[in-house]
Design an enzyme around this catalytic site. Structure first.
Site, PDB file in Angstrom:
ATOM      1  N   LYS A   1      58.973 -12.688  -3.032  1.00 36.19           N
ATOM      2  CA  LYS A   1      60.295 -11.737  -3.433  1.00 36.19           C
ATOM      3  C   LYS A   1      61.336 -12.694  -2.674  1.00 36.19           C
ATOM      4  O   LYS A   1      62.732 -12.306  -3.148  1.00 36.19           O
ATOM      5  CB  LYS A   1      60.062 -10.570  -2.419  1.00 36.19           C
ATOM      6  CG  LYS A   1      58.824  -9.898  -2.301  1.00 36.19           C
ATOM      7  CD  LYS A   1      58.957  -8.732  -1.631  1.00 36.19           C
ATOM      8  CE  LYS A   1      57.571  -7.888  -1.485  1.00 36.19           C
ATOM      9  NZ  LYS A   1      57.480  -6.932  -0.492  1.00 36.19           N
ATOM     10  N   GLY A   2      61.019 -13.803  -2.029  1.00 32.71           N
ATOM     11  CA  GLY A   2      62.079 -14.488  -1.029  1.00 32.71           C
ATOM     12  C   GLY A   2      63.099 -14.996  -1.946  1.00 32.71           C
ATOM     13  O   GLY A   2      64.406 -14.968  -1.388  1.00 32.71           O
TER      14      GLY A   2
ATOM     15  N   GLU B   1      62.810 -21.343  -5.676  1.00 30.80           N
ATOM     16  CA  GLU B   1      62.234 -20.773  -4.282  1.00 30.80           C
ATOM     17  C   GLU B   1      63.028 -20.568  -3.145  1.00 30.80           C
ATOM     18  O   GLU B   1      64.211 -21.095  -3.348  1.00 30.80           O
ATOM     19  CB  GLU B   1      61.050 -22.154  -3.800  1.00 30.80           C
ATOM     20  CG  GLU B   1      59.698 -21.746  -3.896  1.00 30.80           C
ATOM     21  CD  GLU B   1      59.372 -20.577  -3.050  1.00 30.80           C
ATOM     22  OE1 GLU B   1      60.018 -19.797  -2.622  1.00 30.80           O
ATOM     23  OE2 GLU B   1      58.057 -20.949  -2.546  1.00 30.80           O
ATOM     24  N   ASP B   2      62.793 -20.043  -2.340  1.00 33.79           N
ATOM     25  CA  ASP B   2      63.653 -19.525  -1.007  1.00 33.79           C
ATOM     26  C   ASP B   2      63.720 -20.799  -0.210  1.00 33.79           C
ATOM     27  O   ASP B   2      64.575 -21.394   0.408  1.00 33.79           O
ATOM     28  CB  ASP B   2      63.239 -18.115  -0.363  1.00 33.79           C
ATOM     29  CG  ASP B   2      61.691 -18.149   0.131  1.00 33.79           C
ATOM     30  OD1 ASP B   2      61.173 -19.033  -0.346  1.00 33.79           O
ATOM     31  OD2 ASP B   2      61.417 -17.206   0.725  1.00 33.79           O
TER      32      ASP B   2
ATOM     33  N   ASP C   1      58.833 -24.948   3.461  1.00 31.31           N
ATOM     34  CA  ASP C   1      58.482 -25.251   4.849  1.00 31.31           C
ATOM     35  C   ASP C   1      57.386 -26.354   4.592  1.00 31.31           C
ATOM     36  O   ASP C   1      57.947 -27.553   4.743  1.00 31.31           O
ATOM     37  CB  ASP C   1      57.688 -23.844   5.388  1.00 31.31           C
ATOM     38  CG  ASP C   1      57.720 -23.988   6.831  1.00 31.31           C
ATOM     39  OD1 ASP C   1      58.353 -24.525   7.579  1.00 31.31           O
ATOM     40  OD2 ASP C   1      56.579 -23.476   7.113  1.00 31.31           O
TER      41      ASP C   1
ATOM     42  N   LYS D   1      62.936 -27.475   5.040  1.00 34.79           N
ATOM     43  CA  LYS D   1      62.632 -27.947   6.363  1.00 34.79           C
ATOM     44  C   LYS D   1      62.049 -29.269   6.393  1.00 34.79           C
ATOM     45  O   LYS D   1      60.808 -29.130   6.331  1.00 34.79           O
ATOM     46  CB  LYS D   1      62.049 -26.776   7.159  1.00 34.79           C
ATOM     47  CG  LYS D   1      62.553 -25.771   7.547  1.00 34.79           C
ATOM     48  CD  LYS D   1      61.532 -24.668   8.450  1.00 34.79           C
ATOM     49  CE  LYS D   1      62.178 -23.221   8.430  1.00 34.79           C
ATOM     50  NZ  LYS D   1      61.139 -22.708   8.929  1.00 34.79           N
TER      51      LYS D   1
ATOM     52  N   PHE E   1      62.866 -20.626  12.365  1.00 34.14           N
ATOM     53  CA  PHE E   1      62.607 -19.604  11.417  1.00 34.14           C
ATOM     54  C   PHE E   1      63.930 -18.618  11.295  1.00 34.14           C
ATOM     55  O   PHE E   1      64.480 -18.164  12.012  1.00 34.14           O
ATOM     56  CB  PHE E   1      61.585 -18.620  12.406  1.00 34.14           C
ATOM     57  CG  PHE E   1      60.995 -17.560  11.291  1.00 34.14           C
ATOM     58  CD1 PHE E   1      59.777 -18.013  10.504  1.00 34.14           C
ATOM     59  CD2 PHE E   1      61.586 -16.417  11.079  1.00 34.14           C
ATOM     60  CE1 PHE E   1      59.360 -16.949   9.434  1.00 34.14           C
ATOM     61  CE2 PHE E   1      60.922 -15.548  10.143  1.00 34.14           C
ATOM     62  CZ  PHE E   1      59.982 -15.653   9.293  1.00 34.14           C
ATOM     63  N   VAL E   2      64.024 -18.622   9.883  1.00 38.59           N
ATOM     64  CA  VAL E   2      65.439 -18.144   9.121  1.00 38.59           C
ATOM     65  C   VAL E   2      65.119 -16.766   8.489  1.00 38.59           C
ATOM     66  O   VAL E   2      64.275 -16.869   8.194  1.00 38.59           O
ATOM     67  CB  VAL E   2      66.145 -19.295   8.778  1.00 38.59           C
ATOM     68  CG1 VAL E   2      66.744 -20.262   9.562  1.00 38.59           C
ATOM     69  CG2 VAL E   2      65.541 -19.582   7.560  1.00 38.59           C
TER      70      VAL E   2
ATOM     71  N   ASP F   1      62.434 -13.156   4.872  1.00 43.58           N
ATOM     72  CA  ASP F   1      62.386 -11.969   5.526  1.00 43.58           C
ATOM     73  C   ASP F   1      61.625 -12.316   6.862  1.00 43.58           C
ATOM     74  O   ASP F   1      61.067 -13.238   7.088  1.00 43.58           O
ATOM     75  CB  ASP F   1      61.261 -11.064   4.694  1.00 43.58           C
ATOM     76  CG  ASP F   1      60.139 -11.541   4.769  1.00 43.58           C
ATOM     77  OD1 ASP F   1      59.797 -12.577   4.461  1.00 43.58           O
ATOM     78  OD2 ASP F   1      58.912 -10.855   5.187  1.00 43.58           O
TER      79      ASP F   1
ATOM     80  N   ARG G   1      65.909  -9.203   4.487  1.00 38.44           N
ATOM     81  CA  ARG G   1      66.054  -9.706   3.107  1.00 38.44           C
ATOM     82  C   ARG G   1      67.584  -9.745   2.635  1.00 38.44           C
ATOM     83  O   ARG G   1      68.047 -10.511   1.612  1.00 38.44           O
ATOM     84  CB  ARG G   1      65.035  -9.252   2.156  1.00 38.44           C
ATOM     85  CG  ARG G   1      63.666  -9.677   2.466  1.00 38.44           C
ATOM     86  CD  ARG G   1      62.858  -9.539   1.071  1.00 38.44           C
ATOM     87  NE  ARG G   1      61.212  -9.686   1.341  1.00 38.44           N
ATOM     88  CZ  ARG G   1      60.540 -10.510   1.494  1.00 38.44           C
ATOM     89  NH1 ARG G   1      61.132 -11.736   1.332  1.00 38.44           N
ATOM     90  NH2 ARG G   1      59.235 -10.389   1.699  1.00 38.44           N
TER      91      ARG G   1
END
Ligand code: IMP
Ligand code: MG
Length: 173
Positions: free
Chosen positions: A41-42, A97-98, A101, A129, A150-151, A157, A163
């Site tokens: 969902k990101g 993509e959001d 990582d 990142k 962590f954002v 989310d 979100r």
């Protein structure tokens, strides 16, 4: 504004950067048709804002994958919860993509999509990142490189919350 969230990247900064990315992507795919794949969902907010500003011909599709295990132990084993509806064979495909990582999820996803023989496959992420990468992944279009923190917000989310924040923030402890 929520008072337990530090703003890291403002709404204005994000919007400005998305316009630049959209211009870059439009130039890259000029005269071609691309299939933009939103990773739910990101990526949903970033995807909409980006797509609005792309001038090349666009088709949209959506995919949702979940990884087994927690964020700290991302394994790259993914389960496709919702698959694409369009056939991507011989098409130019852009994964949206959001955040990248460890990059393990994306690496597996790229393998899955490449097996369907697209004409090309590129990746655009809002956030990267680099210090957390475990897979050798280099997104083709990157909004912002950030440190290991962590954002949340702009689609991202924490426990399904935040979100809808219009900025990228970090949750205060
Ligand atoms: P990766 O396989 O470790 O690259 O996992 C990436 C996924 O983990 C992203 O698509 C996000 O859903 C989630 N994720 C990683 N870092 C963050 C973060 O800082 N905030 C929110 N979600 C994150
Ligand atoms: Mg995600």
């Amino acid at each position: 504004m929520k008072k337990n969230i530090d703003v890291i990247i403002s709404k204005e900064q994000i919007e400005k950067r998305i316009l630049e990315l959209a211009e870059e992507i439009s130039r890259f795919y000029k005269g071609r048709e691309l299939i933009m794949v939103c990773i739910l969902k990101g990526a949903v907010i970033f995807f909409g804002e980006l797509a609005k500003n792309i001038t090349a011909a666009v088709k949209m599709d959506f995919m949702r994958v979940s990884s087994y295990g927690s964020r700290e132990s991302t394994s790259g084993n993914i389960m496709i919860v919702k698959d694409l509806e369009l056939d991507i064979a011989d098409k130019d495909v852009l994964i949206v993509e959001d955040i990248v990582d460890t990059g393990l999820t994306l690496k597996t996803l790229i393998g899955v999509l490449l097996a369907r023989r697209p004409a090309s496959l590129k990746v655009c992420c809002l956030l990267d990142k680099p210090s957390r990468h475990k897979a050798d992944i280099l997104p083709d279009f990157i909004g912002f490189s950030i440190e290991d923190r962590f954002v949340v917000g702009y689609g991202l989310d924490f426990d399904e919350k935040y979100r809808n924040l219009p900025f990228i923030g970090a949750v205060k402890n």
